[in-house]
Every structure is written in C-alpha cells, then in structure tokens.
Design an enzyme around this catalytic site. Structure first.
Site, PDB file in Angstrom:
ATOM      1  N   ASN A  96      32.445  26.419  39.444  1.00 35.41           N
ATOM      2  CA  ASN A  96      33.763  25.894  39.777  1.00 35.41           C
ATOM      3  C   ASN A  96      34.264  25.014  38.635  1.00 35.41           C
ATOM      4  OD1 ASN A  96      35.965  24.471  40.902  1.00 35.41           O
ATOM      5  ND2 ASN A  96      35.046  24.556  42.937  1.00 35.41           N
ATOM      6  N   ASP A 118      45.841  30.613  40.324  1.00 33.91           N
ATOM      7  CA  ASP A 118      46.402  30.611  41.688  1.00 33.91           C
ATOM      8  C   ASP A 118      47.534  29.572  41.758  1.00 33.91           C
ATOM      9  OD1 ASP A 118      44.495  32.510  42.609  1.00 33.91           O
ATOM     10  OD2 ASP A 118      43.000  30.914  42.664  1.00 33.91           O
ATOM     11  N   GLU A 194      48.307  40.387  34.721  1.00 34.22           N
ATOM     12  CA  GLU A 194      49.484  40.568  33.859  1.00 34.22           C
ATOM     13  C   GLU A 194      49.919  42.028  33.875  1.00 34.22           C
ATOM     14  OE1 GLU A 194      48.747  38.968  30.021  1.00 34.22           O
ATOM     15  OE2 GLU A 194      50.679  39.554  29.193  1.00 34.22           O
TER      16      GLU A 194
HETATM   17  N1  SAM Z   1      42.754  35.468  35.055  1.00 38.79           N
HETATM   18  C1  SAM Z   1      42.659  36.707  35.821  1.00 38.79           C
HETATM   19  C2  SAM Z   1      43.854  37.577  35.534  1.00 38.79           C
HETATM   20  O1  SAM Z   1      44.844  37.079  34.979  1.00 38.79           O
HETATM   21  O2  SAM Z   1      43.808  38.771  35.846  1.00 38.79           O
HETATM   22  C3  SAM Z   1      42.492  36.434  37.323  1.00 38.79           C
HETATM   23  C4  SAM Z   1      43.652  35.750  38.003  1.00 38.79           C
HETATM   24  S1  SAM Z   1      43.309  35.339  39.715  1.00 38.79           S
HETATM   25  C5  SAM Z   1      44.885  35.114  40.421  1.00 38.79           C
HETATM   26  C6  SAM Z   1      42.734  33.654  39.597  1.00 38.79           C
HETATM   27  C7  SAM Z   1      41.227  33.553  39.488  1.00 38.79           C
HETATM   28  O3  SAM Z   1      40.864  32.191  39.287  1.00 38.79           O
HETATM   29  C8  SAM Z   1      40.482  34.028  40.721  1.00 38.79           C
HETATM   30  O4  SAM Z   1      39.526  34.993  40.374  1.00 38.79           O
HETATM   31  C9  SAM Z   1      39.843  32.748  41.265  1.00 38.79           C
HETATM   32  O5  SAM Z   1      38.625  32.987  41.923  1.00 38.79           O
HETATM   33  C10 SAM Z   1      39.683  31.929  39.995  1.00 38.79           C
HETATM   34  N2  SAM Z   1      39.600  30.484  40.240  1.00 38.79           N
HETATM   35  C11 SAM Z   1      40.461  29.750  40.981  1.00 38.79           C
HETATM   36  N3  SAM Z   1      40.088  28.460  41.009  1.00 38.79           N
HETATM   37  C12 SAM Z   1      38.963  28.374  40.254  1.00 38.79           C
HETATM   38  C13 SAM Z   1      38.101  27.302  39.921  1.00 38.79           C
HETATM   39  N4  SAM Z   1      38.325  26.061  40.394  1.00 38.79           N
HETATM   40  N5  SAM Z   1      37.028  27.553  39.134  1.00 38.79           N
HETATM   41  C14 SAM Z   1      36.786  28.817  38.679  1.00 38.79           C
HETATM   42  N6  SAM Z   1      37.578  29.876  38.977  1.00 38.79           N
HETATM   43  C15 SAM Z   1      38.647  29.660  39.753  1.00 38.79           C
END
Ligand code: SAM
Length: 212
Positions: A96, A118, A194
């Site tokens: 995390n 997110d 994207e």
């Molecule tokens: N970056 C990728 C893309 O553009 O295709 C994935 C985008 S996805 C909407 C956001 C990702 O961030 C998810 O896989 C989620 O599990 C991860 N994520 C969100 N909060 C996080 C955190 N605190 N630490 C690590 N990963 C996180």
C-alpha cells in the site's frame, strides 16, 4: 479496477522473487543492490496490470522501475507480462502506498508516476486521493531533492483537485496538458486505462510537478 478473486495469486507472486520484491523494507536505502547498478529509480503507484511501466522499462533500459500495486489479483497480471518479457530493470511490489516510507528513504526514488489513480470524487473521501497533501508528504520524504510527480488521468475533477493540492503544497508545475493525445508531447506510453478511456473519446490530462 474490477477485482476478480484469484486465490492462487499470492502463491504465484511469492514464487517469482526475482520480479516481485518479497521484503521491501530490507532494501531501504540500498535499492541499487536489488538492481545491481546505480541507475535512477522511478516508481509507479497503482501500477495495475503494468502496461505503462513495461513500456517504459523497455524504452529506457538505463532507468530502474518499480510498479507498486495494492491488490494481488491485479499485480499478478503485471507479473505475467514480466515473466514473458524478462526485463532486468522492472520489479513489482505488492504494498500500500501509505507505507512507502517503510521501504524507501529520502533520495531513494528519482520520480513518482501516478496514472489514472482512483478519483474518489466525494469530498469526504478526498484524503484517499493519491495526490492529497498527506500523500505528497510521503512522496517528498522518499524522493530526491527537486523530485518530480508525473500524473495522467481522464478525470477532470481529480485533475483539478490535484493541481490545487500541488499548489497548496508549493510544488512547481513544469508541464500541463488538458488534451495529451492532441498535444505535441512526444514518447507517451499508454496505460491500460488510458487506452480504454481514450478509445471511448475521453480526453487525457497530464501534469509534471516538482518539489522545491
Ligand atoms: N495505473 C493503471 C492504469 O492506468 O491502467 C491502473 C489504474 S487503476 C484505476 C488504479 C490502481 O491503483 C488500482 O489497481 C488500485 O488497486 C491501485 N491503488 C489504489 N490505491 C493504492 C494504494 N494506496 N497503494 C497501491 N496501489 C493503489
């Protein structure tokens, strides 16, 4: 990110320690030992299925990359790609982002990438946005002096709140595009999200911000 239950994912991640860093806290302050060189280290937070960093690692063999992702069931897809490509400058970490200071000390990281984070659109959830002030403090604590955050999103609200957050924190904005795919920016490597959102006609926003 739609999560599918993959009960085998944890075992699979553990069986590839050459790609998935098993005990990241052990490498704090000495990441060059993990890669066997002194190249700059760039990390992507929320790397998802790893498409962006895979492209970056192929295009830039003299930069080391670590993809950081919270969910085993998602990062295991990035591992599958890495197993196929065998890139020496790309590793994964299933942790995390709030804990990054446990794994990196000041100066370990040369650049942070945030892609399609997110959006957490509700005001009461703003602290969860990866560009919220508390996350900026974490990034500042692990980055080199004048380290940079490069950010892409299709979400206008998240982009606006992130620019406000940067400004309140005192970051210098070095680049802004409100329509990346119709800009003169060269060398863009698309992320999974994207590709999905731009193929549906969404505009892509991009910024580069630097700590003072
Ligand atoms: N970056 C990728 C893309 O553009 O295709 C994935 C985008 S996805 C909407 C956001 C990702 O961030 C998810 O896989 C989620 O599990 C991860 N994520 C969100 N909060 C996080 C955190 N605190 N630490 C690590 N990963 C996180």
């Amino acid at each position: 990110m739609r999560l599918r239950n993959k009960p085998w994912a944890k075992d699979k991640l553990e069986s590839y320690p050459q790609y998935v860093v098993a005990n990241p806290a052990d490498h704090k302050g000495k990441w060059h030992e993990v890669f066997g060189n002194n190249h700059p280290l760039h990390i992507e937070i929320g790397t998802g299925k790893g498409r962006f960093l895979l492209g970056m690692a192929k295009a830039n063999p003299d930069i080391n990359y670590i993809g950081i992702e919270l969910y085993e069931s998602v990062i295991v897809s990035a591992l599958d790609r890495l197993i196929e490509e065998e890139l020496p400058n790309f590793k994964l970490m299933n942790v995390n982002a709030v804990d990054l200071r446990d794994f990196f000390e000041k100066g370990d990281v040369d650049r942070v990438y945030l892609n399609f984070s997110d959006p957490w659109p509700k005001k009461r959830h703003e602290k969860r946005r990866l560009t919220y002030q508390s996350f900026l403090k974490i990034y500042e604590d692990i980055l080199v002096d004048k380290g940079e955050i490069h950010f892409k999103t299709d979400n206008q609200g998240l982009f606006e709140s992130s620019l406000m957050s940067y400004s309140e924190y005192g970051l210098i904005l070095k680049y802004i595009s409100l329509d990346l795919h119709n800009s003169d920016f060269e060398g863009n490597i698309m992320t999974e999200y994207e590709e999905k959102f731009s193929s549906r006609g969404s505009r892509i926003y991009r910024s580069e911000a630097q700590f003072r």
